[in-house]
Design an enzyme around this catalytic site. Structure first.
Site, mmCIF file in Angstrom:
data_model
loop_
_atom_site.group_PDB
_atom_site.id
_atom_site.type_symbol
_atom_site.label_atom_id
_atom_site.label_comp_id
_atom_site.label_asym_id
_atom_site.label_seq_id
_atom_site.Cartn_x
_atom_site.Cartn_y
_atom_site.Cartn_z
ATOM 1 C CD GLU B 190 -1.901 -2.298 1.448
ATOM 2 O OE1 GLU B 190 -0.779 -2.583 1.928
ATOM 3 O OE2 GLU B 190 -2.792 -3.145 1.275
ATOM 4 C CG HIS B 259 -9.936 -6.097 8.389
ATOM 5 N ND1 HIS B 259 -8.964 -6.573 9.232
ATOM 6 C CD2 HIS B 259 -9.518 -6.422 7.145
ATOM 7 C CE1 HIS B 259 -8.017 -7.172 8.532
ATOM 8 N NE2 HIS B 259 -8.326 -7.089 7.258
#
Lengths: 330, 456
Positions: B190, B259
């Site tokens: 990322e 998450h």
């Protein structure tokens, strides 16, 4: 004290040597002047000088072609001058004036020139490495032959995102030259106190990226390595790593107490390996006269003094500038 | 020419220092770079170098002198054959220009924020337009495909966007249509690919960077903020970053703390970004198309639970929705419900239930959080005199807090009750089903809040 270490097998015509001499001297005198203005309180905040490392950018700029891009970290004044940005605009940015490249809103670490394909000037160590690979990606996507010179230091070379970028750059064969300016100190931490690796370029081999170590005090050695690197990139073979061994004479920033290295160490490199003195020696060998070199010294001094004057005279940005350039209209 | 050497400022904050030691004496030759003196600042002892070649003509401040003000002359450097006497008595210290000397005094309101735009209640599409029931997932896919067809500089990259067809199937069919040059599977990187995307945007491309979820973008947030959002300003307007960062944001179902975070307030606080958090499929499509065309970096916050939900989407060749324009979903007179993203499903359901009990709620979907359409909210609050905000993010330093403070500033005299917020609880998201339900806001909480502010 000239040219003691210069490799005699590297040669260049006098005309070229004169250009290198001039370009390196411009950086050095500019940086000395910046240091002076900082001392007078005309430049604020952080100010990282490039003195000692001039041969790196001047050598690599000599192999760049129109449309090639460059991006670096916060020790960026030399890169800007070497790629042809105007000394007045750079100095006025240092003093935070409207005549600066970023209208005084960026400062020493944040300057850009779309016109000269200079993409900053980044204050976050290592962040410019994926950014540089992205610039290279744009050239690959468009299918042209341009390369991006992505400069960073031995300190940044320990950042994780550098290796994320190596991985993608080789995977996608991006035309990017990773230039590690190894000046041997990340702020005050010497390389050997930061890593057990004996070299930085060799880390590229884990990703199948070729590279080499280069004498960064010899502009002709830098140029020769740069030629190899751009040839590799322009041929579509992907990235290349140049670990350029260099040395900064001044502190990390202006407020560096310099307790991590001895005065003798600095002095020895200045006397024996100075990049500008090496070219000066080569020039005299090539038949240049002292008068010729003095004329260049004078020309540079005038440019630098004029930039300092401009940077003092240029007004501060108008208060309304506070609210401009945040977003651009769609 | 003789030049004065001034006491240097050796750090951004130094005002005075001690001249600890002279390393040269009068009559010595110095070259640029030679150490002339040691100076003690508040932080360290620093070496002070000569900036020009010359001869030390005179030393004006003896070593050991304390509290030497910055810019006081401390020595005179002369050239060969010159005398220090050639220079006049030390001049008064030179000081850096005060802002007042170089520019006229700023007007009182110079730092006041620019005026906000007026209310725009125009419809998103012409009346009578054919509507097609479409999921948010397909609407997003259609937006990406349409913009990629229209502009070759648009490409999409991210984890599993190509061969896998998208971790949440947003990019279904995209690789097949546009090929591997423009649909790029990345390694799990990322930080790296977000930075690479920003660099590509500077190189003249329009990247769409997909994060498998916004939770993973925390590894990349430096590039979203420091590289993308700030560059236009730092470059004095020369270089913007036309890039879209998108992916699911906030809680899904039973995926626990790492998450399930909603980043609305984080990104909405950053000048230089545009932040979109759509609820309906029509908005997802129209706003994503606008985002891809926008010359600024856009943070596009989707929601996994909404992906499969179908809404009417206008059948138009080129349907876009401007940023900064809220949508009034239902008009009402007793209370204003302000929400966005999945919070809207709680707000709309609560409004239905409240209507059955005789309370008329006006429901506003902000759609974009930066720019933020406060004009529509303020106009509504002036009519209903009450406001409840609904979101799933954490409650501290939230968008709701910001909206509440804006209402207080712009419509204080119109309020008949405090502005209440219904938000996620101030805890990491738990895994257990019952605890997860408790951690999120709910229709019941919205109804209770409305009852509290309407005293009914």
């Amino acid at each position: 004290m000239a040219a003691r270490r210069a490799s005699r097998n590297l040669v260049a015509p006098k005309k070229e040597l004169l250009k290198y001499y001039r370009d390196m001297l411009l950086i050095r005198r500019f940086e000395e002047k910046a240091g002076q203005l900082y001392g007078m309180g005309l430049i604020g905040g952080f100010c990282h000088l490039y003195i000692g490392q001039e041969a790196v950018v001047v050598g690599l700029e000599s192999v760049a072609m129109e449309g090639d891009k460059r991006i670096t970290t916060y020790r960026d004044h030399g890169h800007m001058l070497a790629c042809g940005m105007d000394a007045n605009g750079v100095m006025a940015e240092l003093t935070g004036r409207i005549g600066g490249y970023s209208k005084g809103k960026g400062g020493s670490m944040h300057m850009f020139s779309k016109e000269r394909d200079f993409y900053g000037g980044h204050g976050i160590v290592g962040a410019n490495v994926p950014l540089g690979a992205g610039l290279a990606f744009s050239d690959m996507y468009k299918g042209n032959k341009n390369v991006t010179f992505t400069y960073f230091g031995d300190g940044a070379a320990n950042q994780g995102q550098v290796y994320e970028t190596y991985n993608m750059a080789e995977l996608w064969k991006l035309p990017v030259i990773f230039v590690i300016e190894n000046n041997q100190y990340a702020m005050g931490t010497s390389v050997r106190r930061a890593t057990k690796s004996s070299s930085f370029w060799e880390r590229g081999t884990a990703f199948s990226i070729p590279g080499e170590q280069v004498d960064g005090m010899d502009v002709l050695a830098v140029r020769a390595a740069g030629q190899k690197a751009v040839k590799h990139c322009r041929a579509g073979k992907g990235p290349y790593i140049l670990e350029i061994m260099t040395y900064r004479y001044r502190g990390h920033s202006m407020s560096d107490p310099a307790k991590y290295r001895t005065r003798d160490e600095v002095q020895k490199i200045r006397e024996e390996r100075d990049a500008i003195e090496q070219v000066r020696g080569r020039l005299l060998d090539a038949g240049a006269t002292e008068a010729e070199l003095k004329a260049i010294d004078k020309e540079i001094k005038d440019i630098v003094n004029a930039s300092a004057e401009f940077a003092k005279e240029s007004p501060e940005p108008d208060p309304s500038e506070l609210w401009t350039d945040i977003t651009v209209d769609a | 020419m003789a030049t004065e050497i001034l006491m240097p400022a050796l750090s951004p904050t130094m005002e005075e220092g001690t001249l600890a030691k002279w390393l040269v004496k009068e009559g010595d030759s110095v070259s640029a770079g030679d150490i002339m003196a040691e100076i003690e600042t508040d932080k360290a002892t620093m070496e002070f170098e000569a900036v020009d070649d010359g001869i030390v003509g005179r030393i004006l401040v003896a070593e050991g002198t304390e509290a030497v003000k910055v810019n006081t002359p401390i020595a005179v450097i002369v050239e060969e054959g010159e005398s220090a006497n050639d220079i006049a008595a030390p001049a008064a210290p030179v000081s850096a220009p005060e802002s007042d000397e170089t520019t006229p005094a700023p007007e009182v309101a110079a730092n006041a924020r620019p005026a906000q735009p007026a209310v725009d209640r125009s419809p998103d599409y012409p009346e009578g337009t054919e509507l097609v029931s479409t999921t948010v997932r397909d609407a997003l896919r259609d937006a990406i495909a349409e913009e990629m067809r229209a502009d070759d500089t648009v490409f999409i990259m991210g984890e599993e966007v190509a061969e896998y067809q998208g971790a949440y199937k947003i990019t279904q069919g995209i690789l097949e249509e546009f090929g591997a040059r423009r649909v790029i599977d990345t390694p799990i990187t990322e930080h790296g690919f977000a930075g690479l995307g920003v660099g590509a945007s500077w190189g003249g491309l329009k990247p769409i960077v997909e994060f498998m979820t916004w939770n993973f973008a925390m590894q990349a947030i430096d590039h979203i903020i420091n590289s993308a959002a700030k560059t236009l300003y730092m470059s004095g307007g020369q270089m913007g970053s036309p890039i879209v960062f998108r992916g699911p944001n906030g809680a899904a179902a039973r995926v626990a703390a790492q998450h399930s975070q909603d980043y609305a307030a984080w990104y909405a606080s950053v000048p230089g970004l545009k932040v979109v958090q759509p609820f309906s499929a029509a908005d997802a499509k129209g706003l994503l198309k606008t985002a891809i065309r926008d010359p600024n970096p856009v943070v596009f916050l989707e929601n996994e639970i909404l992906y499969g939900r179908a809404f009417d989407v206008p059948k138009l060749d080129d349907f876009t929705i401007p940023f900064g324009k809220a949508r009034v979903w239902r008009e009402g007179s007793d209370v204003t419900l302000v929400s966005w993203g999945i919070g809207m499903s709680h707000a709309l359901e609560a409004a239905d239930e409240l209507a059955r009990n005789g309370i008329s709620a006006e429901v506003i979907d902000l759609r974009t959080l930066r720019p933020l359409d406060m004009a529509t909210v303020i106009e509504s609050v002036k009519k209903t005199n009450r406001c409840v905000t609904v979101e799933e993010a954490w409650p501290v330093a939230s968008m709701s807090d910001h909206i509440g403070s804006e209402i207080m500033r712009e419509a204080f005299d119109y309020l008949d009750a405090p502005v209440l917020k219904c938000a996620g609880k101030d805890v990491p998201m738990p895994y257990a089903a019952n605890l997860e339900r408790l951690a999120l806001t709910s229709v019941k909480e919205v109804i209770d809040a409305v009852r509290a502010v309407t005293y009914r």
